[in-house]
Design a protein around this motif. Structure first.
Motif, PDB file in Angstrom:
ATOM      1  N   TRP A 160       0.860  -1.180   0.000  1.00 15.31           N
ATOM      2  CA  TRP A 160       0.000   0.000   0.000  1.00 15.31           C
ATOM      3  C   TRP A 160       0.896   1.228   0.000  1.00 15.31           C
ATOM      4  CZ3 TRP A 160      -4.131   0.709   4.449  1.00 15.31           C
ATOM      5  CH2 TRP A 160      -4.927   1.832   4.173  1.00 15.31           C
ATOM      6  N   THR A 161       0.763   2.051  -1.019  1.00 10.74           N
ATOM      7  CA  THR A 161       1.543   3.287  -1.080  1.00 10.74           C
ATOM      8  C   THR A 161       0.610   4.482  -1.096  1.00 10.74           C
ATOM      9  OG1 THR A 161       1.649   3.240  -3.513  1.00 10.74           O
ATOM     10  CG2 THR A 161       3.462   2.193  -2.299  1.00 10.74           C
ATOM     11  N   SER A 162       1.108   5.577  -0.552  1.00 12.02           N
ATOM     12  CA  SER A 162       0.361   6.832  -0.521  1.00 12.02           C
ATOM     13  C   SER A 162       1.345   7.978  -0.702  1.00 12.02           C
ATOM     14  CB  SER A 162      -0.389   6.969   0.815  1.00 12.02           C
ATOM     15  OG  SER A 162      -1.126   8.171   0.857  1.00 12.02           O
ATOM     16  N   ASP A 163       1.117   8.783  -1.718  1.00 14.22           N
ATOM     17  CA  ASP A 163       2.006   9.911  -2.011  1.00 14.22           C
ATOM     18  C   ASP A 163       3.465   9.452  -2.129  1.00 14.22           C
ATOM     19  OD1 ASP A 163       2.559  12.584  -2.575  1.00 14.22           O
ATOM     20  OD2 ASP A 163       2.859  13.114  -0.460  1.00 14.22           O
ATOM     21  N   GLY A 164       3.670   8.300  -2.778  1.00 14.98           N
ATOM     22  CA  GLY A 164       5.008   7.784  -3.019  1.00 14.98           C
ATOM     23  C   GLY A 164       5.651   7.050  -1.861  1.00 14.98           C
ATOM     24  N   ARG A 165       4.962   6.971  -0.732  1.00 19.67           N
ATOM     25  CA  ARG A 165       5.506   6.320   0.453  1.00 19.67           C
ATOM     26  C   ARG A 165       4.783   5.007   0.710  1.00 19.67           C
ATOM     27  NH1 ARG A 165       5.131   8.644   6.738  1.00 19.67           N
ATOM     28  NH2 ARG A 165       5.545   6.628   7.724  1.00 19.67           N
ATOM     29  N   CYS A 166       5.509   3.988   1.161  1.00 15.01           N
ATOM     30  CA  CYS A 166       4.863   2.746   1.566  1.00 15.01           C
ATOM     31  C   CYS A 166       4.221   2.950   2.934  1.00 15.01           C
ATOM     32  CB  CYS A 166       5.872   1.605   1.627  1.00 15.01           C
ATOM     33  SG  CYS A 166       5.120   0.003   2.022  1.00 15.01           S
TER      34      CYS A 166
END
Length: 485
Positions: free
Chosen positions: A164-170
């Protein structure tokens, strides 16, 4: 709790082999809330079957500098020195910590650790637990200590299907059944990819799960062309095909014989040289095996190997064993720094899932379990420094990013990315339906030389211009060259 409910943790560890267990335990001992996801019941992972030991400079006549020199020699000019220095310097303390955790390594009657000799090592520096049962003893003890820790949740018989990534972060992972696991830091410890090949020493689950998860999430892969084939895997015995006969047995005097009953190789050379010699002997003789003669080895020193062979109808104390190479270990994996960090913030990789450059073009025997502990601990500490999760996250993924290989892919990798490779065969892998098979083919095509565990029949010589050059690939891109410090 419903399967789709979100669960939040400080550190999410995917994989319950030696690396994952130690990383989870290290993070929990430092006060973190930890969730460990295991595709199998605890203590039944690939590490359970590991027959090798833990390499560490523990003898009075040994030191980390000698261990480093052996690691670099085996790695054929591709070892990342900073990674090898970290391993060789920290391995003795890792062994002591395992002992403090209750792992009982083999000792003599005076209580001194028994140190084994394996291929490529110039000193006796490999500790074992129960002879060739080291992996079994290690994961059992680490599992027992982990479940006793407060703040640890273990999800057995559960598979992660996507990160799961969000705004390029895991920010976590999704499991089969739709469970959403939010985590400040995610550590992949899913093992390697050796079961992508049709003949392998690995259990069926070793199909590059961590590499696939990370690749789809934007991480890079490196050194995929370097695949180690173990020279002494049992062949021709029903029920024991691919069963690994540990290298430590050759360290205690077992020899390799051709069809005429003659020795044809120095059995304690690094693994790539021994595997190549076995392969070439088989081709020259038109045979599907050579013989491993264990008749001079004390069978009591390797009870699980001897017991398994006797159960199959062969007594190694009286009869040489038919063996042939099998895919065993992948030096390549998720490109990671010395703390397991990948280019995706919040995502770490350790153990055989990772590629720090430690093993170069050919892993030195028993450095892998040492790597699990040294770099598992480093990643756990680094994970605790990751920033807290933001309040709002992008939606969780709904599609799985892990693909199990078809039998045709496994046969293709054995045929075209085996001990000897040629450009025509490698080019066929570029059209394979499996993403890792395509990436392996691309990397092996791009390295136009022979080095360590990568042998190109059209480029049989080592190219010194490629010393220290790692091939790095991101999804949808061609391999590029990098030098790592």
């Amino acid at each position: 709790m419903p399967e789709t409910a979100e669960q939040t943790t400080d550190v999410l560890v995917v994989g319950a082999g030696a690396a994952g267990l130690y990383a989870a335990l290290r993070a929990a001992r430092d006060g973190a809330q930890v969730t460990l996801v295991s595709a199998t019941p605890l203590a039944q992972t690939a590490s359970y079957w590991a027959q090798g030991g833990v390499a560490a400079a523990l003898a009075l006549d040994d030191d980390p500098a000698a261990h480093l020199a052996d690691t670099e020699r085996a790695g054929r000019g591709l070892v990342r020195r900073s990674a090898a220095e970290a391993l060789c310097r920290e391995a003795p303390e890792a062994v002591r910590d395992l002992e403090a955790l209750g792992v009982r390594f083999d000792a003599d009657r005076h209580g001194r650790l028994v140190l084994g000799l394996e291929g490529g090592h110039t000193h006796r520096r490999v500790v074992h637990a129960g002879g060739s049962a080291t992996g079994r003893r290690l994961v059992r003890q680490l599992s027992a200590r982990l479940v006793a820790q407060p703040g640890v949740r273990v999800l057995e018989n559960t598979r992660v299907t996507a990160l799961w990534t969000s705004d390029g972060r895991c920010v976590g992972a999704i499991t089969d059944g739709g469970r959403q696991l939010r985590a400040r830091a995610t550590i992949l410890a899913c093992g390697g990819s050796a079961a992508l090949w049709s003949r392998t020493t690995n259990p069926p689950g070793s199909v590059g799960v961590g590499a696939q998860l990370a690749y789809a999430a934007g991480a890079e892969l490196a050194d995929l062309e370097f695949v180690q084939f173990h020279p002494t895997a049992v062949t021709g015995i029903p029920g024991r095909e691919g069963f690994l006969v540990t290298e430590a047995i050759r360290g205690e005097g077992a020899t390799l014989l051709n069809g005429a009953g003659e020795r044809f190789v120095d059995e304690l050379q690094p693994r790539d040289e021994v595997a190549a010699a076995v392969w070439r002997t088989m081709l020259d003789e038109g045979s599907d095996h050579v013989l491993l003669d264990m008749r001079q080895v004390d069978p009591d020193g390797f009870p699980n190997v001897v017991g398994a062979l006797r159960e199959s109808g062969l007594d190694p104390a009286t009869t040489p064993i038919p063996v042939a190479p099998a895919c065993h270990y992948t030096m390549g994996g998720v490109a990671s720094d010395l703390h397991g960090a990948t280019r995706v913030p919040g995502l770490f990789a350790i153990g055989e899932t990772a590629c720090t450059g430690l093993h170069g073009a050919n892993r030195l025997a028993s450095n892998s379990l040492a790597e699990c502990v040294v770099f598992g601990g480093r990643a756990a500490r680094a994970a605790l420094d990751v920033d807290e999760l933001p309040d709002r996250l992008d939606p969780a993924p709904t599609e799985a990013t892990v693909t199990r290989p078809e039998r045709a892919t496994q046969k293709a990798l054995w045929a075209h990315a085996g001990i000897e490779r040629d450009p025509r065969g490698l080019a066929q892998l570029l059209g394979d339906p499996h993403p890792l098979a395509r990436a392996i083919g691309a990397a092996a095509l791009a390295r136009e030389e022979s080095r360590g565990a990568h042998h190109r029949v059209d480029f049989p010589q080592l190219d010194r211009a490629l010393d220290g050059v790692h091939l790095v690939i991101a999804d949808g891109e061609e391999p590029r060259r990098e030098r790592w410090s």
